[in-house]
Design an enzyme around this catalytic site. Structure first.
Site, PDB file in Angstrom:
ATOM      1  N   SER A  44     -41.232   5.474  35.738  1.00 20.24           N
ATOM      2  CA  SER A  44     -40.800   6.066  37.077  1.00 20.24           C
ATOM      3  C   SER A  44     -42.182   6.691  37.415  1.00 20.24           C
ATOM      4  CB  SER A  44     -39.807   6.644  37.046  1.00 20.24           C
ATOM      5  OG  SER A  44     -39.904   7.830  35.900  1.00 20.24           O
ATOM      6  N   HIS A 250     -39.595  14.683  38.524  1.00 16.56           N
ATOM      7  CA  HIS A 250     -40.669  13.558  38.623  1.00 16.56           C
ATOM      8  C   HIS A 250     -41.753  14.176  39.900  1.00 16.56           C
ATOM      9  CE1 HIS A 250     -37.654  11.076  36.712  1.00 16.56           C
ATOM     10  NE2 HIS A 250     -38.506  10.010  36.784  1.00 16.56           N
TER      11      HIS A 250
END
Length: 268
Positions: A44, A250
Protein backbone atom coordinates in the site's frame (compact mmCIF):
# COMPACT_ATOMS: atom_id res chain seq x y z
CA UNK A 1 0.07 -2.56 3.78
CA UNK A 2 -3.43 -3.66 4.05
CA UNK A 3 -6.40 -1.32 4.18
CA UNK A 4 -8.80 -4.14 5.10
CA UNK A 5 -6.48 -5.50 7.79
CA UNK A 6 -6.30 -2.13 9.49
CA UNK A 7 -10.06 -1.89 9.20
CA UNK A 8 -10.19 -5.11 11.17
CA UNK A 9 -8.98 -3.46 14.34
CA UNK A 10 -11.80 -0.89 14.51
CA UNK A 11 -13.85 -3.21 16.68
CA UNK A 12 -11.04 -3.84 19.12
CA UNK A 13 -10.33 -0.11 19.31
CA UNK A 14 -13.94 0.64 20.08
CA UNK A 15 -13.96 -2.03 22.70
CA UNK A 16 -10.75 -0.84 24.20
CA UNK A 17 -11.77 2.77 23.67
CA UNK A 18 19.74 15.49 0.07
CA UNK A 19 18.93 12.41 -1.69
CA UNK A 20 22.11 11.31 -3.47
CA UNK A 21 22.16 11.90 -7.27
CA UNK A 22 22.61 15.28 -8.88
CA UNK A 23 19.74 16.78 -10.86
CA UNK A 24 21.50 16.16 -14.16
CA UNK A 25 22.33 12.56 -13.35
CA UNK A 26 18.79 11.99 -12.12
CA UNK A 27 17.31 13.43 -15.30
CA UNK A 28 19.59 11.24 -17.43
CA UNK A 29 18.68 8.09 -15.47
CA UNK A 30 14.97 8.89 -15.64
CA UNK A 31 15.26 9.48 -19.39
CA UNK A 32 16.93 6.11 -19.83
CA UNK A 33 14.26 4.39 -17.76
CA UNK A 34 11.51 6.13 -19.73
CA UNK A 35 12.85 4.57 -22.94
CA UNK A 36 11.73 1.17 -21.67
CA UNK A 37 8.82 -0.06 -19.60
CA UNK A 38 8.19 0.77 -15.95
CA UNK A 39 6.54 -1.69 -13.56
CA UNK A 40 5.46 -0.61 -10.04
CA UNK A 41 5.26 -3.45 -7.52
CA UNK A 42 4.61 -3.68 -3.82
CA UNK A 43 2.20 -2.94 -1.01
CA UNK A 44 0.00 0.00 0.00
CA UNK A 45 2.94 2.38 0.36
CA UNK A 46 3.38 2.01 -3.39
CA UNK A 47 -0.30 1.67 -4.32
CA UNK A 48 -0.98 4.94 -2.51
CA UNK A 49 -3.36 4.06 0.34
CA UNK A 50 -3.86 7.26 2.30
CA UNK A 51 -3.38 9.55 -0.70
CA UNK A 52 -6.98 9.37 -1.96
CA UNK A 53 -8.07 9.53 -5.61
CA UNK A 54 -8.16 5.76 -6.02
CA UNK A 55 -8.59 4.20 -9.43
CA UNK A 56 -11.95 2.42 -9.51
CA UNK A 57 -10.43 -0.28 -11.70
CA UNK A 58 -7.98 -1.20 -8.93
CA UNK A 59 -10.65 -2.46 -6.54
CA UNK A 60 -9.36 -3.36 -3.08
CA UNK A 61 -5.76 -2.75 -4.20
CA UNK A 62 -6.49 0.99 -3.79
CA UNK A 63 -4.11 2.31 -6.42
CA UNK A 64 -4.03 6.09 -6.27
CA UNK A 65 -3.41 8.67 -8.98
CA UNK A 66 -1.46 10.53 -6.27
CA UNK A 67 0.88 7.62 -5.54
CA UNK A 68 4.53 8.06 -6.49
CA UNK A 69 4.47 5.45 -9.34
CA UNK A 70 1.53 7.16 -11.02
CA UNK A 71 3.13 10.60 -10.58
CA UNK A 72 6.46 9.40 -11.99
CA UNK A 73 4.75 7.83 -14.98
CA UNK A 74 2.86 11.06 -15.71
CA UNK A 75 6.06 13.09 -15.55
CA UNK A 76 8.31 10.77 -17.59
CA UNK A 77 6.02 8.90 -19.99
CA UNK A 78 7.85 5.55 -20.17
CA UNK A 79 7.12 3.33 -23.16
CA UNK A 80 4.79 1.28 -20.94
CA UNK A 81 3.53 1.45 -17.38
CA UNK A 82 2.14 -1.36 -15.25
CA UNK A 83 0.81 -0.26 -11.86
CA UNK A 84 0.66 -3.59 -10.03
CA UNK A 85 1.21 -2.54 -6.40
CA UNK A 86 -1.65 -3.61 -4.15
CA UNK A 87 -2.82 -2.80 -0.65
CA UNK A 88 -2.11 -5.64 1.73
CA UNK A 89 0.57 -7.29 -0.37
CA UNK A 90 3.15 -9.54 1.21
CA UNK A 91 6.17 -11.01 -0.52
CA UNK A 92 4.17 -14.10 -1.51
CA UNK A 93 1.50 -11.88 -3.09
CA UNK A 94 4.10 -10.11 -5.20
CA UNK A 95 5.34 -13.47 -6.43
CA UNK A 96 1.86 -14.79 -7.16
CA UNK A 97 0.10 -11.73 -8.55
CA UNK A 98 2.39 -8.86 -9.54
CA UNK A 99 5.23 -10.11 -11.74
CA UNK A 100 3.33 -10.85 -14.94
CA UNK A 101 4.14 -7.46 -16.48
CA UNK A 102 7.91 -7.95 -16.19
CA UNK A 103 9.86 -8.92 -19.30
CA UNK A 104 13.18 -8.40 -21.04
CA UNK A 105 12.20 -4.90 -22.16
CA UNK A 106 11.34 -3.69 -18.66
CA UNK A 107 13.75 -0.88 -17.86
CA UNK A 108 12.60 0.20 -14.41
CA UNK A 109 10.97 -1.50 -11.42
CA UNK A 110 9.93 0.05 -8.11
CA UNK A 111 9.03 -1.93 -5.00
CA UNK A 112 8.00 -1.48 -1.39
CA UNK A 113 7.49 -4.79 0.40
CA UNK A 114 8.15 -6.40 3.77
CA UNK A 115 5.98 -4.40 6.17
CA UNK A 116 3.00 -6.73 5.95
CA UNK A 117 5.21 -9.81 6.24
CA UNK A 118 6.53 -8.36 9.50
CA UNK A 119 2.98 -7.82 10.81
CA UNK A 120 2.59 -4.06 10.46
CA UNK A 121 -1.18 -3.98 11.04
CA UNK A 122 -1.03 -6.22 14.10
CA UNK A 123 1.85 -4.26 15.58
CA UNK A 124 -0.08 -1.01 15.30
CA UNK A 125 -3.28 -2.62 16.61
CA UNK A 126 -1.41 -3.95 19.63
CA UNK A 127 0.35 -0.68 20.34
CA UNK A 128 -2.87 1.36 20.07
CA UNK A 129 -4.96 -0.96 22.24
CA UNK A 130 -2.47 -2.31 24.78
CA UNK A 131 0.10 -1.32 27.38
CA UNK A 132 3.64 -0.17 26.71
CA UNK A 133 5.06 -3.57 27.68
CA UNK A 134 2.63 -5.46 25.43
CA UNK A 135 3.40 -3.11 22.55
CA UNK A 136 7.15 -3.58 22.98
CA UNK A 137 6.74 -7.34 23.17
CA UNK A 138 4.82 -7.40 19.89
CA UNK A 139 7.46 -5.19 18.25
CA UNK A 140 10.20 -7.57 19.42
CA UNK A 141 8.32 -10.46 17.82
CA UNK A 142 8.15 -8.52 14.56
CA UNK A 143 11.86 -7.71 14.73
CA UNK A 144 12.68 -11.39 15.23
CA UNK A 145 10.73 -12.16 12.06
CA UNK A 146 12.62 -9.41 10.21
CA UNK A 147 15.93 -10.84 11.38
CA UNK A 148 15.26 -14.52 10.81
CA UNK A 149 12.62 -14.97 8.10
CA UNK A 150 12.14 -11.81 6.03
CA UNK A 151 15.61 -11.84 4.36
CA UNK A 152 14.87 -15.15 2.68
CA UNK A 153 11.44 -13.92 1.58
CA UNK A 154 13.00 -10.80 0.06
CA UNK A 155 15.70 -12.84 -1.69
CA UNK A 156 13.04 -14.95 -3.37
CA UNK A 157 11.18 -11.90 -4.64
CA UNK A 158 14.34 -10.14 -5.79
CA UNK A 159 15.57 -13.26 -7.60
CA UNK A 160 12.23 -13.56 -9.40
CA UNK A 161 12.34 -9.91 -10.50
CA UNK A 162 15.88 -10.32 -11.85
CA UNK A 163 14.94 -13.48 -13.71
CA UNK A 164 11.93 -11.89 -15.42
CA UNK A 165 13.44 -8.44 -16.04
CA UNK A 166 17.21 -8.96 -16.27
CA UNK A 167 17.91 -5.53 -17.76
CA UNK A 168 15.78 -3.51 -15.36
CA UNK A 169 17.00 -0.98 -12.85
CA UNK A 170 15.27 -2.06 -9.64
CA UNK A 171 14.59 0.54 -6.96
CA UNK A 172 13.59 -0.89 -3.58
CA UNK A 173 12.14 1.82 -1.37
CA UNK A 174 11.89 1.62 2.41
CA UNK A 175 9.45 2.95 4.97
CA UNK A 176 9.47 6.20 6.95
CA UNK A 177 9.74 6.59 10.68
CA UNK A 178 6.24 7.27 11.99
CA UNK A 179 6.79 9.75 14.81
CA UNK A 180 8.62 12.96 15.57
CA UNK A 181 9.80 12.33 19.10
CA UNK A 182 10.06 14.77 21.98
CA UNK A 183 6.83 16.54 21.11
CA UNK A 184 3.65 17.07 23.10
CA UNK A 185 1.27 14.89 21.12
CA UNK A 186 -1.98 13.06 21.82
CA UNK A 187 -2.08 9.33 21.29
CA UNK A 188 0.62 6.76 21.95
CA UNK A 189 3.19 7.15 24.70
CA UNK A 190 6.71 8.31 23.94
CA UNK A 191 7.90 4.80 24.80
CA UNK A 192 5.68 3.27 22.12
CA UNK A 193 6.52 5.94 19.55
CA UNK A 194 10.25 5.46 20.05
CA UNK A 195 9.95 1.68 19.77
CA UNK A 196 7.87 1.93 16.58
CA UNK A 197 10.48 4.25 15.04
CA UNK A 198 13.24 1.85 16.02
CA UNK A 199 11.30 -0.98 14.38
CA UNK A 200 11.02 1.04 11.16
CA UNK A 201 14.79 1.55 11.19
CA UNK A 202 15.31 -2.15 11.83
CA UNK A 203 13.07 -3.07 8.90
CA UNK A 204 14.72 -0.58 6.57
CA UNK A 205 18.18 -1.87 7.49
CA UNK A 206 17.15 -5.43 6.65
CA UNK A 207 15.53 -4.43 3.36
CA UNK A 208 18.52 -2.32 2.33
CA UNK A 209 20.93 -5.18 3.07
CA UNK A 210 19.09 -7.61 0.80
CA UNK A 211 18.52 -5.03 -1.94
CA UNK A 212 22.22 -4.15 -1.96
CA UNK A 213 23.17 -7.83 -2.09
CA UNK A 214 21.11 -8.14 -5.29
CA UNK A 215 22.69 -5.00 -6.81
CA UNK A 216 19.39 -3.14 -6.52
CA UNK A 217 19.12 0.51 -5.52
CA UNK A 218 17.72 1.28 -2.07
CA UNK A 219 15.67 4.46 -1.69
CA UNK A 220 15.62 5.79 1.87
CA UNK A 221 12.55 7.96 2.55
CA UNK A 222 13.42 8.64 6.17
CA UNK A 223 15.35 11.73 5.08
CA UNK A 224 12.53 13.26 3.05
CA UNK A 225 9.96 12.51 5.77
CA UNK A 226 12.17 14.08 8.45
CA UNK A 227 10.15 16.86 10.05
CA UNK A 228 6.94 15.52 8.52
CA UNK A 229 6.30 12.60 10.86
CA UNK A 230 3.20 12.19 13.03
CA UNK A 231 3.37 14.72 15.90
CA UNK A 232 5.12 17.26 13.67
CA UNK A 233 3.44 20.48 12.63
CA UNK A 234 3.10 19.27 9.03
CA UNK A 235 2.69 15.50 9.06
CA UNK A 236 2.86 13.58 5.78
CA UNK A 237 1.50 10.49 7.52
CA UNK A 238 -2.01 9.80 8.75
CA UNK A 239 -2.28 9.02 12.44
CA UNK A 240 -5.29 7.03 13.62
CA UNK A 241 -8.01 8.11 11.18
CA UNK A 242 -11.49 7.38 12.53
CA UNK A 243 -13.17 8.55 9.31
CA UNK A 244 -11.22 6.06 7.20
CA UNK A 245 -9.44 3.59 9.45
CA UNK A 246 -7.68 1.92 6.52
CA UNK A 247 -5.68 5.08 5.83
CA UNK A 248 -4.20 5.13 9.33
CA UNK A 249 -0.39 5.19 9.42
CA UNK A 250 -0.06 5.61 5.66
CA UNK A 251 1.41 8.54 3.68
CA UNK A 252 -0.87 11.38 2.67
CA UNK A 253 -0.85 12.75 -0.88
CA UNK A 254 1.92 15.11 0.28
CA UNK A 255 3.84 12.14 1.65
CA UNK A 256 3.69 10.48 -1.75
CA UNK A 257 4.65 13.59 -3.74
CA UNK A 258 7.08 15.11 -1.23
CA UNK A 259 8.40 12.01 0.52
CA UNK A 260 8.39 9.07 -1.89
CA UNK A 261 8.45 10.65 -5.35
CA UNK A 262 11.74 12.60 -5.01
CA UNK A 263 13.53 9.58 -3.57
CA UNK A 264 12.33 7.38 -6.41
CA UNK A 265 13.02 10.02 -9.07
CA UNK A 266 16.60 10.43 -7.87
CA UNK A 267 17.13 6.67 -7.79
CA UNK A 268 15.38 5.79 -11.07
Amino acid sequence: MRRSRLTGFVTSLLLAAGLGLTGAASAQASSTAAAGGYVALGDSYSSGVGAGSYLSSSGSCDRSTKAYPYLWNAAHSPSSFAFNACSGAKTDDVLANQLGSLNSSTALVSLTIGGNDAGFADVMTTCVTSSDSTCLSRINTAKAYVANTLPGKLDTVYDAISAKAPSARVVVIGYPRFYLLGQSCLGLSETKRSAINDAADYLDTAIKARATAHAFVFGDVRTTFSGHEICSGSSWLHSLNWLDIGESYHPTASGQSGGYLPVFTNAA
